[in-house]
Each structure stands twice: as C-alpha cells, then as structure tokens.
Design an enzyme around this catalytic site. Sequence first.
Site, PDB file in Angstrom:
ATOM      1  N   ASP A   1     -61.895 -16.526  46.697  1.00 62.30           N
ATOM      2  CA  ASP A   1     -62.476 -16.567  48.041  1.00 62.30           C
ATOM      3  C   ASP A   1     -61.343 -16.449  49.057  1.00 62.30           C
ATOM      4  O   ASP A   1     -60.704 -17.428  49.429  1.00 62.30           O
ATOM      5  CB  ASP A   1     -63.247 -17.865  48.258  1.00 62.30           C
ATOM      6  CG  ASP A   1     -64.061 -17.842  49.557  1.00 62.30           C
ATOM      7  OD1 ASP A   1     -63.732 -17.019  50.445  1.00 62.30           O
ATOM      8  OD2 ASP A   1     -65.013 -18.622  49.682  1.00 62.30           O
TER       9      ASP A   1
ATOM     10  N   HIS B   1     -59.841 -20.301  55.826  1.00 64.52           N
ATOM     11  CA  HIS B   1     -59.301 -21.416  55.049  1.00 64.52           C
ATOM     12  C   HIS B   1     -57.772 -21.406  54.955  1.00 64.52           C
ATOM     13  O   HIS B   1     -57.198 -22.268  54.293  1.00 64.52           O
ATOM     14  CB  HIS B   1     -59.898 -21.390  53.638  1.00 64.52           C
ATOM     15  CG  HIS B   1     -61.391 -21.360  53.637  1.00 64.52           C
ATOM     16  ND1 HIS B   1     -62.161 -22.400  54.092  1.00 64.52           N
ATOM     17  CD2 HIS B   1     -62.263 -20.388  53.256  1.00 64.52           C
ATOM     18  CE1 HIS B   1     -63.445 -22.085  53.980  1.00 64.52           C
ATOM     19  NE2 HIS B   1     -63.527 -20.870  53.481  1.00 64.52           N
TER      20      HIS B   1
ATOM     21  N   ILE C   1     -60.204 -24.949  57.374  1.00 62.22           N
ATOM     22  CA  ILE C   1     -61.041 -25.932  56.675  1.00 62.22           C
ATOM     23  C   ILE C   1     -61.088 -25.616  55.182  1.00 62.22           C
ATOM     24  O   ILE C   1     -60.729 -24.513  54.744  1.00 62.22           O
ATOM     25  CB  ILE C   1     -62.470 -25.967  57.251  1.00 62.22           C
ATOM     26  CG1 ILE C   1     -63.150 -24.608  57.077  1.00 62.22           C
ATOM     27  CG2 ILE C   1     -62.454 -26.400  58.702  1.00 62.22           C
ATOM     28  CD1 ILE C   1     -64.608 -24.590  57.498  1.00 62.22           C
TER      29      ILE C   1
ATOM     30  N   GLY D   1     -66.306 -24.903  50.919  1.00 64.24           N
ATOM     31  CA  GLY D   1     -67.398 -25.778  50.496  1.00 64.24           C
ATOM     32  C   GLY D   1     -67.488 -25.891  48.984  1.00 64.24           C
ATOM     33  O   GLY D   1     -67.723 -26.968  48.438  1.00 64.24           O
TER      34      GLY D   1
END
EC number: 1.1.1.n12
Length: 474
Positions: free
Chosen positions: A248, A253, A268, A271
């Site tokens: 990903d 991120h 961040i 998830g």
Amino acid sequence: MISAHYNLCPLGSSRFSHLSLQAAGIIESTGSIIEVLSKIDSEGGISANHTSHATSTATSGFAGAVGQKLPSFSSAYTELEAIMYALGVGASIKDPKDLKFIYEGSSDFSCLPTFGVIIGQKSIMGGGLAEIPGLSINFAKVLHGEQYLELYKPLPRAGKLKCEAVVADVLDKGSGVVIIIDVYSYSEKELTCYNQFSVFLVGSGGFGGKRTSDKVKVAVAVPNRPPDAVLTDTTSLNQAALYRLSGDWNPLHIDPNFASLAGFDKPILHGLCTFGFSARHVLRHFADNDVSRFKAIKARFAKPVYPGQTLQTEMWKEGNRIHFQTKVQGTGDIVLSNAYVDLAPTSDISAKTPSEGEELQSTLVFEEIGRRLKDVGHEVVKKVNAVFEWHITKGGNVGAKWTIDLKSGSGKVYQGPAKGAADTTIILSDEDFMEVVLGRLDPQKAFFSGRLKAKGNIMLSQKLQMILKDYAKL
C-alpha cells in the site's frame, strides 16, 4: 487503499497518475468524509438485510455494476513478503512466540493469517474499480469502511495464488454508496482465502437504491460488559513506513506534505495495519499463536491512528468467537469497532493432525530405503556405523518419526523413535524432505536457512549423505 482511518488517497494509489488530483479537491473531500464517518457509525455501518426479499435497486449506473468481475490476477509471495508483513503489523523478537512469524528458519514458521488481505487487496489497488461499467468514481472521496477475511486453510509459507474479484452488491446509504467487493484466492483449484472489501463512495448516494444486503458479512457490536482480556502494543514511528512495503504505497502514510493537504498534522497509519495488530493480539491471547485455529476476522474502521501511538485491544470471548475493539491508549478513541475473530475449536485442530505416517509422502521413501538396504546394507553399515532418527513434520507438528539404523547387522529402517540413543536426529517437514529427495532443495542450504535442523553428531549426517550418493540406487 483509502480507509475510514481517513486514508484520503485514490484507490489503487500505486498508480501515481491518480495523484494528480488537485490539492483543493483533497481538502474539500476531507471535511465531507469526516462528516460522513460519524453518520455511518450512528447508522450502524453496513447492515444486513433480514427481510425475505431484497429491495429493488432503482435504475442507476450503480445497479449495472453488481455482478461485474474485476480483472483476475496472480499473487505470488515468498517468506520475505510474509516476514515483512509480520514486522509491519508489530511482530517482534521482543516476544519469543513471534519468532515463528519473522524467522524463516523457525521449525513452525507461519504466515500471519491477516497476510491474506495483502493477497486480496491487489484487485482493489490496481484501479480495477474504475474499469467497471456504470461506476463513476471520484477517487478522492473513497473510504475503506469495513473488512472481512476468511481462511479455509493456513496460508502456505510461500506460494502463488490466483485471485478473482467481483462486485457482490451496491448499497445506497444516502450520504454515499457502499460497494461490496468479494475476492476469492485459489491455490491451484483449491479456495484458500476469501476477502470482502466494503468501499464507501462519499457523496454518491441518494439514487434510490437498497440500503441493506444479505451478501454483507455483518459487523457485530461488542458485549456490554468489561473485556475478558486487554493487550497493548506501542506502534513504532516507522510503522507506516514499514507497513507500506507490503504493497500500500499511499503517500498519505509517508509524505508529510501530502498528509497536510489531506488535513492531518502528519502521516497516519494504514487502517489495515491496525487491523493486523489487533488480529495478532487475539491470536496470541486466545489461540497461543496457532494459525491453524484462525478462521475469520471482521472489523469496521472508525478513526485514524498516528505512528508512535499505543494500540489497546479489548477482547471478549463468547464461545469460539472473540469480539474485540481497538482504542488509542491515552485518547480513548475507538479506531476499530464492531469487530470479531472466529477461531476453530481445539478439538477440530487435533482431529486434523496427521497420525504417525498418515498422508505423508516421505513414508513411501523410507519404506523404499528399507527395501533397498537389503541388498547393500552390510556395505553401508561398515562405512557409516550410526543410528539416524528422523522427525518428519506436517503443519508444524511432528507427523512421523523414522529410524535408519546403520549400526548393526545389514541395517534396517523402521517407523518410530530409535531403540536406544540416536547418534543424529534430523528434523524436516514432509514437503522439504521430498524437495531434498527430488533434488530441488540443497540439504546444506536447507540447514543454514533453518528449514532442516539436526541434533547430535552432525558430521555423521554429512557422512550419510556421501554414502547415499555412492549407492545412488537408494
């Protein structure tokens, strides 16, 4: 993947052409997404349809998307990818029980069960949604709302799986549209794992479609009582940087500038990284890291996590289902909600453990060695003069023990431990044993990689190898 951890980046972020979206569009999307998240949670997320018939879907471009298949693909991986993923979701040498997930030489090396989402996510990451007729998608307003993963057997330590994805349903939630995507992953023709991605398109709802579906794997609220167990893990400041190596590549991120454009102070955490942390906690506490007991996991993404924050997984045991929710310690924010892991009962696992010699390919080889020794046994005994005990494993458990006695008479081979002390004990999986026999795996490489283990007089095992080469007909 964009998740309700506010992953505000195009689906299929590995295709950097999508990143040309204007900053203003991203910032505008952020406010509406945060607003929608609260609405999703207050409405109970994606609910199942408990009626006897489905609400008819209004004439819409979305209706035509149901049943559409995304391009199929193959997903190959080695121990390297499995280890990289385990490190990305917090497995560490600090916990000796984690070694089986991060050291390929471990006798019971295993893929973490949630590695299955990495196998399935490529169907979404590749931008396949944009190719489906009837779907008009603004990738700046896409959220990963919920995730379901089911394993039909433990993932192999390395392999190649064929994945097929289909749009299972489309739901009108008013404030947006939920697209349910099912991904089936096969090893040869055997179904190995199944993912269901629930993708939320902000602002695309209101077309009169149905709100529920019996095809959805339902998220379940946690019990209304204190948790039975609580585990915590502090994420590393490098956690997102490490996790993204599993595929990903979303710059949200890793890139502070991109994160700032999306409305965050800093990058961040993914998830699905938090998802992996929580699954590890459940597996460790309630299944002693036995991957064969893991059946399924479901979770709803709720709020973002920043690398460096401490995750607290609260767990409730009800039969073979472990309900859980994950919070950020300190703030108390729930970041994964309405989640559960289904475990197989221990009785089911023990019933599947092979009995001595059952369904092991190596059995035929040892039996054949015993027959052939009748012709050359005396010669071999003179040159070797040792007893070798073999422990053949299957699925991390010892499936059979064999003894090759080259110390007395003309030599003999029998099933079971050595009658007396063995000079050398060799531990090897049934699969690797056959790879060695067929010449596809070098024993020395297997030893140094940890796939083959030896105890006792190791030099004798080298002597045995030389003798067997001399008597190639063995």
